[in-house]
Scaffold this motif. Structure first.
Motif, PDB file in Angstrom:
ATOM      1  N   PHE A 189       0.818  -1.211   0.000  1.00  0.00           N
ATOM      2  CA  PHE A 189       0.000   0.000   0.000  1.00  0.00           C
ATOM      3  C   PHE A 189       0.856   1.267   0.000  1.00  0.00           C
ATOM      4  N   MET A 190       2.037   1.191  -0.616  1.00  0.00           N
ATOM      5  CA  MET A 190       2.874   2.371  -0.777  1.00  0.00           C
ATOM      6  C   MET A 190       2.339   3.217  -1.926  1.00  0.00           C
ATOM      7  N   GLN A 191       2.724   4.483  -1.955  1.00  0.00           N
ATOM      8  CA  GLN A 191       2.197   5.393  -2.957  1.00  0.00           C
ATOM      9  C   GLN A 191       2.438   4.885  -4.374  1.00  0.00           C
ATOM     10  N   GLY A 192       3.640   4.408  -4.631  1.00  0.00           N
ATOM     11  CA  GLY A 192       3.945   3.940  -5.979  1.00  0.00           C
ATOM     12  C   GLY A 192       3.075   2.778  -6.408  1.00  0.00           C
ATOM     13  N   GLU A 193       2.779   1.881  -5.476  1.00  0.00           N
ATOM     14  CA  GLU A 193       1.925   0.734  -5.796  1.00  0.00           C
ATOM     15  C   GLU A 193       0.486   1.173  -6.034  1.00  0.00           C
ATOM     16  N   ARG A 194       0.013   2.102  -5.219  1.00  0.00           N
ATOM     17  CA  ARG A 194      -1.352   2.618  -5.421  1.00  0.00           C
ATOM     18  C   ARG A 194      -1.469   3.286  -6.792  1.00  0.00           C
ATOM     19  N   ASP A 195      -0.477   4.095  -7.134  1.00  0.00           N
ATOM     20  CA  ASP A 195      -0.515   4.790  -8.428  1.00  0.00           C
ATOM     21  C   ASP A 195      -0.415   3.801  -9.589  1.00  0.00           C
ATOM     22  N   ILE A 226       7.028  -6.580  -7.448  1.00  0.00           N
ATOM     23  CA  ILE A 226       8.471  -6.336  -7.581  1.00  0.00           C
ATOM     24  C   ILE A 226       9.113  -6.033  -6.229  1.00  0.00           C
ATOM     25  N   GLN A 227       8.627  -6.683  -5.185  1.00  0.00           N
ATOM     26  CA  GLN A 227       9.206  -6.516  -3.861  1.00  0.00           C
ATOM     27  C   GLN A 227       9.296  -7.884  -3.193  1.00  0.00           C
ATOM     28  N   GLY A 228      10.079  -7.965  -2.131  1.00  0.00           N
ATOM     29  CA  GLY A 228      10.209  -9.215  -1.421  1.00  0.00           C
ATOM     30  C   GLY A 228       8.962  -9.542  -0.624  1.00  0.00           C
ATOM     31  N   ASP A 252       5.798   3.172 -21.082  1.00  0.00           N
ATOM     32  CA  ASP A 252       5.790   4.463 -21.760  1.00  0.00           C
ATOM     33  C   ASP A 252       6.671   5.466 -21.015  1.00  0.00           C
ATOM     34  N   TYR A 253       6.605   5.413 -19.678  1.00  0.00           N
ATOM     35  CA  TYR A 253       7.434   6.322 -18.874  1.00  0.00           C
ATOM     36  C   TYR A 253       8.923   6.001 -19.059  1.00  0.00           C
ATOM     37  N   ILE A 254       9.269   4.729 -19.034  1.00  0.00           N
ATOM     38  CA  ILE A 254      10.670   4.327 -19.226  1.00  0.00           C
ATOM     39  C   ILE A 254      11.171   4.817 -20.581  1.00  0.00           C
ATOM     40  N   PHE A 255      10.355   4.659 -21.607  1.00  0.00           N
ATOM     41  CA  PHE A 255      10.730   5.122 -22.948  1.00  0.00           C
ATOM     42  C   PHE A 255      10.941   6.636 -22.951  1.00  0.00           C
ATOM     43  N   GLY A 256      10.049   7.342 -22.273  1.00  0.00           N
ATOM     44  CA  GLY A 256      10.172   8.795 -22.206  1.00  0.00           C
ATOM     45  C   GLY A 256      11.427   9.241 -21.487  1.00  0.00           C
ATOM     46  N   CYS A 257      11.779   8.559 -20.411  1.00  0.00           N
ATOM     47  CA  CYS A 257      13.002   8.894 -19.673  1.00  0.00           C
ATOM     48  C   CYS A 257      14.237   8.634 -20.518  1.00  0.00           C
ATOM     49  N   ALA A 258      14.203   7.528 -21.262  1.00  0.00           N
ATOM     50  CA  ALA A 258      15.349   7.191 -22.100  1.00  0.00           C
ATOM     51  C   ALA A 258      15.586   8.246 -23.180  1.00  0.00           C
ATOM     52  N   GLY A 259      14.505   8.842 -23.657  1.00  0.00           N
ATOM     53  CA  GLY A 259      14.624   9.828 -24.723  1.00  0.00           C
ATOM     54  C   GLY A 259      14.676  11.260 -24.256  1.00  0.00           C
ATOM     55  N   GLY A 260      14.589  11.469 -22.939  1.00  0.00           N
ATOM     56  CA  GLY A 260      14.648  12.822 -22.399  1.00  0.00           C
ATOM     57  C   GLY A 260      13.324  13.546 -22.343  1.00  0.00           C
ATOM     58  N   ALA A 261      12.234  12.863 -22.664  1.00  0.00           N
ATOM     59  CA  ALA A 261      10.918  13.514 -22.653  1.00  0.00           C
ATOM     60  C   ALA A 261      10.276  13.505 -21.274  1.00  0.00           C
ATOM     61  N   GLU A 262      10.793  12.679 -20.362  1.00  0.00           N
ATOM     62  CA  GLU A 262      10.267  12.588 -19.005  1.00  0.00           C
ATOM     63  C   GLU A 262      11.354  12.956 -18.003  1.00  0.00           C
ATOM     64  N   THR A 263      10.934  13.525 -16.882  1.00  0.00           N
ATOM     65  CA  THR A 263      11.881  13.790 -15.800  1.00  0.00           C
ATOM     66  C   THR A 263      12.243  12.471 -15.126  1.00  0.00           C
ATOM     67  N   PRO A 264      13.386  12.401 -14.422  1.00  0.00           N
ATOM     68  CA  PRO A 264      13.828  11.110 -13.870  1.00  0.00           C
ATOM     69  C   PRO A 264      13.012  10.594 -12.695  1.00  0.00           C
ATOM     70  N   GLY A 265      12.082  11.375 -12.165  1.00  0.00           N
ATOM     71  CA  GLY A 265      11.196  10.871 -11.116  1.00  0.00           C
ATOM     72  C   GLY A 265      11.849  10.736  -9.761  1.00  0.00           C
ATOM     73  N   ASN A 266      11.269   9.866  -8.935  1.00  0.00           N
ATOM     74  CA  ASN A 266      11.703   9.656  -7.549  1.00  0.00           C
ATOM     75  C   ASN A 266      11.346   8.223  -7.163  1.00  0.00           C
ATOM     76  N   PRO A 267      11.710   7.776  -5.955  1.00  0.00           N
ATOM     77  CA  PRO A 267      11.436   6.386  -5.591  1.00  0.00           C
ATOM     78  C   PRO A 267       9.978   5.953  -5.746  1.00  0.00           C
ATOM     79  N   LYS A 323       6.060   2.812  -8.940  1.00  0.00           N
ATOM     80  CA  LYS A 323       4.857   2.816  -9.774  1.00  0.00           C
ATOM     81  C   LYS A 323       5.146   2.218 -11.146  1.00  0.00           C
ATOM     82  N   VAL A 324       6.234   2.642 -11.754  1.00  0.00           N
ATOM     83  CA  VAL A 324       6.588   2.198 -13.097  1.00  0.00           C
ATOM     84  C   VAL A 324       6.792   0.677 -13.131  1.00  0.00           C
TER      85      VAL A 324
END
Length: 356
Positions: free
Chosen positions: A6-12, A250-252, A316-331, A336-337
């Motif tokens: 129930f962390m923010q990233g999982e909820r999102d 993706i967690q233990g 889609d987010y990973i692709f955007g980060c790779a191409g510079g279209a997305e900001t690098p985000g946070n934990p 979430k990704v």
């Protein structure tokens, strides 16, 4: 059934699933253990967060992550001494906030839960009329008195098998466990008294490591949880009942160590492939910054296992980060990704597995 903290990233991640995908997912949320935190003035000593802080805005968070759906809620990691400042049991508090937000939560219980916990479950079962989820862990599943434990748990919850979901949770497993478990589970499951009466049956396990702090280079981690379930589903003709698939995404399966929250960590991508996770990890955030994520994304999109930007919101987010279209985000964004892609990947695999 993804088992989530129930962390923010999982909820999102759940909120960003497509509507058709959400209909095929029933998450089991665990109320995570309390963790130490620092005050804004970092010179002050550490303190343990309160339940009120942990469970703040529970109702709105649930409404956002599972619109028009239902989920299970488990207080497995609560201790008997933990109550809200008002004296209310934390599980009862979460269930109450869910009702206020129009979210259909089903409480989770098990044979080892304390009496106060069982009282909170029984009250919710009576009020909501949605039944209960019984979570049987590995030590109970392979114990000598499983049927007695099941019957006793249902009696304490004030309900029956016909109004209960059954989750057989194997907890953390490794590749070496798959052979033994795949041979023993069909007989153990088939011997459960009244198995067909339960509303649903799920077998869950978690093969992702508890920590990736030692992973620096691109590493493949075998998805032993998926491998085990795939073998079980292949024995459908010999199974009394084919179970639903459950994992820890993706967690233990074990909660992170209490002091993990005090470390800044490092950017990472936990990417679910057909039979493994590809884990890529950068250096310390404090020293090298968040921008490292772009390089990790660039590496990932060049790998054969990358599913393409249209596969999921996470891809889609990973692709955007790779191409510079997305900001690098946070934990929270990184969680979430990875979780969003993982759920989409599992759903696609299940569809392919069941296709004629």
């Amino acid at each position: 059934m993804p088992i989530l903290k129930f962390m923010q990233g999982e909820r999102d991640a759940l909120a960003q699933l497509e509507a058709a995908q959400r209909q095929r997912v029933t998450p089991l949320f665990e109320i995570r253990p309390l963790k130490p935190k620092r005050e804004k003035d970092r010179r002050k000593t550490l303190r343990m967060e309160t339940l009120e802080e942990l469970l703040a805005r529970t109702g709105p968070h649930l409404a956002k992550s599972i619109p028009n759906g239902r989920a299970f809620i488990d207080g497995l990691h609560l201790t008997p001494a933990q109550t809200m400042a008002s004296g209310e049991h934390p599980l009862a508090y979460v269930l109450g906030k869910a009702r206020e937000s129009g979210v259909a939560l089903v409480p989770v219980t098990g044979p080892e839960r304390d009496s106060e916990y069982q009282v909170a479950v029984r009250s919710a079962v009576a009020e909501d009329q949605r039944g209960v989820c019984v979570r049987i862990r590995k030590k109970e599943l392979f114990g000598d008195d499983l049927d007695e434990a099941l019957s006793s748990t249902l009696l304490k919850a004030g309900t029956t098998r016909e109004a209960a979901d059954l989750v057989l949770d194997l907890g953390p497993i490794a590749a070496d466990d798959v052979g033994v478990l795949s041979k023993s589970l069909p007989g153990v499951i088939g011997a459960i008294d009244g198995l067909m009466a339960f509303r649903t049956l799920t077998v869950a396990a978690g093969a992702f490591p508890r920590s990736i702090s030692d992973i620096k280079l691109p590493t493949k981690v075998q998805r032993a949880d998926w491998l085990l379930w795939r073998i079980l589903s292949g024995k459908a003709k010999s199974l009394v009942r084919v179970p639903t698939y459950g994992d820890y995404a993706i967690q233990g399966a074990q909660p992170p160590s209490p002091d993990a929250a005090l470390h800044s960590g490092s950017p990472n991508i936990r990417y679910t492939a057909d039979d493994h996770w590809l884990v890529v990890r950068g250096g310390a955030l404090k020293r090298l910054g968040y921008e490292q994520y772009a390089a990790l994304a660039q590496y990932l999109v060049e790998q054969e296992c990358y599913a393409g930007r249209t596969f999921s919101q996470g891809d889609d987010y990973i692709f955007g980060c790779a191409g510079g279209a997305e900001t690098p985000g946070n934990p929270a964004v990184w969680r979430k990704v990875g979780t969003n892609h993982h759920i989409a990947k599992v759903l696609k695999q299940l569809t392919s597995l069941h296709a004629p």
